[in-house]
Design a protein around this motif. Sequence first.
Motif, PDB file in Angstrom:
ATOM      1  N   THR A 177       0.827  -1.212   0.000  1.00 47.95           N
ATOM      2  CA  THR A 177       0.000   0.000   0.000  1.00 47.95           C
ATOM      3  C   THR A 177       0.859   1.260   0.000  1.00 47.95           C
ATOM      4  OG1 THR A 177      -0.163  -0.054   2.406  1.00 47.95           O
ATOM      5  CG2 THR A 177      -1.939  -1.124   1.153  1.00 47.95           C
ATOM      6  N   SER A 178       2.020   1.191   0.654  1.00 44.61           N
ATOM      7  CA  SER A 178       2.925   2.345   0.667  1.00 44.61           C
ATOM      8  C   SER A 178       4.354   1.868   0.874  1.00 44.61           C
ATOM      9  CB  SER A 178       2.528   3.357   1.745  1.00 44.61           C
ATOM     10  OG  SER A 178       2.607   2.759   3.020  1.00 44.61           O
ATOM     11  N   VAL A 179       5.269   2.575   0.224  1.00 44.84           N
ATOM     12  CA  VAL A 179       6.688   2.248   0.335  1.00 44.84           C
ATOM     13  C   VAL A 179       7.466   3.528   0.590  1.00 44.84           C
ATOM     14  CG1 VAL A 179       6.581   0.213  -1.159  1.00 44.84           C
ATOM     15  CG2 VAL A 179       7.097   2.455  -2.159  1.00 44.84           C
ATOM     16  N   ARG A 190       2.099  17.010  -6.627  1.00 45.26           N
ATOM     17  CA  ARG A 190       0.891  17.832  -6.734  1.00 45.26           C
ATOM     18  C   ARG A 190      -0.365  17.087  -6.290  1.00 45.26           C
ATOM     19  NH1 ARG A 190       4.054  19.902 -11.055  1.00 45.26           N
ATOM     20  NH2 ARG A 190       3.252  18.426 -12.575  1.00 45.26           N
ATOM     21  N   ASP A 191      -0.387  15.754  -6.451  1.00 47.63           N
ATOM     22  CA  ASP A 191      -1.557  14.981  -6.017  1.00 47.63           C
ATOM     23  C   ASP A 191      -1.454  14.530  -4.563  1.00 47.63           C
ATOM     24  OD1 ASP A 191      -0.030  12.515  -5.871  1.00 47.63           O
ATOM     25  OD2 ASP A 191      -0.130  12.434  -8.050  1.00 47.63           O
ATOM     26  N   GLY A 192      -0.315  14.783  -3.907  1.00 49.92           N
ATOM     27  CA  GLY A 192      -0.145  14.459  -2.490  1.00 49.92           C
ATOM     28  C   GLY A 192       0.260  13.029  -2.197  1.00 49.92           C
ATOM     29  N   SER A 193       0.499  12.195  -3.223  1.00 51.54           N
ATOM     30  CA  SER A 193       0.810  10.780  -2.987  1.00 51.54           C
ATOM     31  C   SER A 193       2.290  10.523  -2.684  1.00 51.54           C
ATOM     32  CB  SER A 193       0.386   9.938  -4.193  1.00 51.54           C
ATOM     33  OG  SER A 193       1.130  10.309  -5.345  1.00 51.54           O
ATOM     34  N   ILE A 194       3.166  11.489  -3.005  1.00 55.35           N
ATOM     35  CA  ILE A 194       4.607  11.322  -2.791  1.00 55.35           C
ATOM     36  C   ILE A 194       5.101  12.473  -1.924  1.00 55.35           C
ATOM     37  CG2 ILE A 194       6.860  11.106  -3.908  1.00 55.35           C
ATOM     38  CD1 ILE A 194       5.330  10.311  -6.486  1.00 55.35           C
ATOM     39  N   ASN A 195       5.849  12.138  -0.877  1.00 47.97           N
ATOM     40  CA  ASN A 195       6.384  13.145   0.044  1.00 47.97           C
ATOM     41  C   ASN A 195       7.865  12.925   0.278  1.00 47.97           C
ATOM     42  OD1 ASN A 195       3.998  14.759   1.237  1.00 47.97           O
ATOM     43  ND2 ASN A 195       3.285  12.636   1.203  1.00 47.97           N
ATOM     44  N   HIS A 196       8.591  14.021   0.382  1.00 46.01           N
ATOM     45  CA  HIS A 196      10.038  14.018   0.587  1.00 46.01           C
ATOM     46  C   HIS A 196      10.322  14.428   2.028  1.00 46.01           C
ATOM     47  CE1 HIS A 196      14.267  14.994   0.046  1.00 46.01           C
ATOM     48  NE2 HIS A 196      14.223  14.689  -1.248  1.00 46.01           N
ATOM     49  N   SER A 197      11.303  13.780   2.665  1.00 43.15           N
ATOM     50  CA  SER A 197      11.624  14.063   4.073  1.00 43.15           C
ATOM     51  C   SER A 197      12.285  15.409   4.285  1.00 43.15           C
ATOM     52  CB  SER A 197      12.539  12.964   4.617  1.00 43.15           C
ATOM     53  OG  SER A 197      13.783  12.973   3.930  1.00 43.15           O
ATOM     54  N   GLY A 198      12.851  15.992   3.233  1.00 46.78           N
ATOM     55  CA  GLY A 198      13.551  17.269   3.369  1.00 46.78           C
ATOM     56  C   GLY A 198      15.019  17.123   3.032  1.00 46.78           C
ATOM     57  N   ILE A 225      12.038   9.318   0.542  1.00 48.00           N
ATOM     58  CA  ILE A 225      10.869   9.673  -0.261  1.00 48.00           C
ATOM     59  C   ILE A 225       9.791   8.639   0.025  1.00 48.00           C
ATOM     60  CG2 ILE A 225       9.978   9.936  -2.606  1.00 48.00           C
ATOM     61  CD1 ILE A 225      12.815  10.897  -3.395  1.00 48.00           C
ATOM     62  N   TYR A 226       8.632   9.111   0.476  1.00 50.67           N
ATOM     63  CA  TYR A 226       7.508   8.255   0.848  1.00 50.67           C
ATOM     64  C   TYR A 226       6.489   8.242  -0.284  1.00 50.67           C
ATOM     65  CZ  TYR A 226       9.592   9.059   5.427  1.00 50.67           C
ATOM     66  OH  TYR A 226      10.477   9.140   6.474  1.00 50.67           O
ATOM     67  N   VAL A 227       6.031   7.030  -0.646  1.00 45.51           N
ATOM     68  CA  VAL A 227       5.078   6.897  -1.741  1.00 45.51           C
ATOM     69  C   VAL A 227       3.849   6.131  -1.254  1.00 45.51           C
ATOM     70  CG1 VAL A 227       4.700   6.084  -4.098  1.00 45.51           C
ATOM     71  CG2 VAL A 227       6.995   6.822  -3.385  1.00 45.51           C
ATOM     72  N   ASP A 228       2.690   6.786  -1.303  1.00 45.46           N
ATOM     73  CA  ASP A 228       1.413   6.138  -1.009  1.00 45.46           C
ATOM     74  C   ASP A 228       0.912   5.543  -2.322  1.00 45.46           C
ATOM     75  OD1 ASP A 228      -1.235   5.437  -0.507  1.00 45.46           O
ATOM     76  OD2 ASP A 228      -1.599   7.168   0.787  1.00 45.46           O
TER      77      ASP A 228
END
Length: 196
Positions: A22-24, A76-84, A98-101
Amino acid sequence: MALTLSKNQSISLEKTAGTGLTSVSLGLGWDPVKPTGFFSKLLGGNESIDLDASCIVLDAGLNPVDVVWFRQLQSRDGSINHSGDNLTGEGDGDDETIYVDLQRLPATVQYLVFTVNSFRGQTFEQVQNAYCRVLDQSTRKELARFNLAEKGGHTGVVMASLSRDSGGWQFKAIGQSTNGRTAEELVDLAIRAVRG
């Protein structure tokens, strides 16, 4: 135990996880090469290395859809986030993540290409112990790892990709070195690497 991949090797993440994902997360780690020799230590060489992990998002036609990097920490769709942005590479464990929903990822997204580059222009001659790894976010289990041992005067690497197929998600170790200070400069090479 996670599988350590060689360059151009790929695996099915679902098979490795033993369940539907579901997420990696993709973690990137590195260490600066420590200065050696009397004069290097005396002069206090710069020991911090600023590498930047990025994710280039492509559709089935290999068209760029989005780029997640230190200047845009969320897709832009909010499914991928970067830790900084980690500016030094100091410390143990992953330096940037990098987090991927996968459930929120739009169906039009076919490939996620993970790159690393040196914004300050420092080369990979100054980097050691570089790796990327994929974790199942629900279990925190490491699924695969790719160690980047290649040294050189390059400033960027297309590290790995996730690709969607009928069986789920495939992870491929790429390890293609190049020059580029930002993820935007690596888009064309990322497309060529996926195309094979």
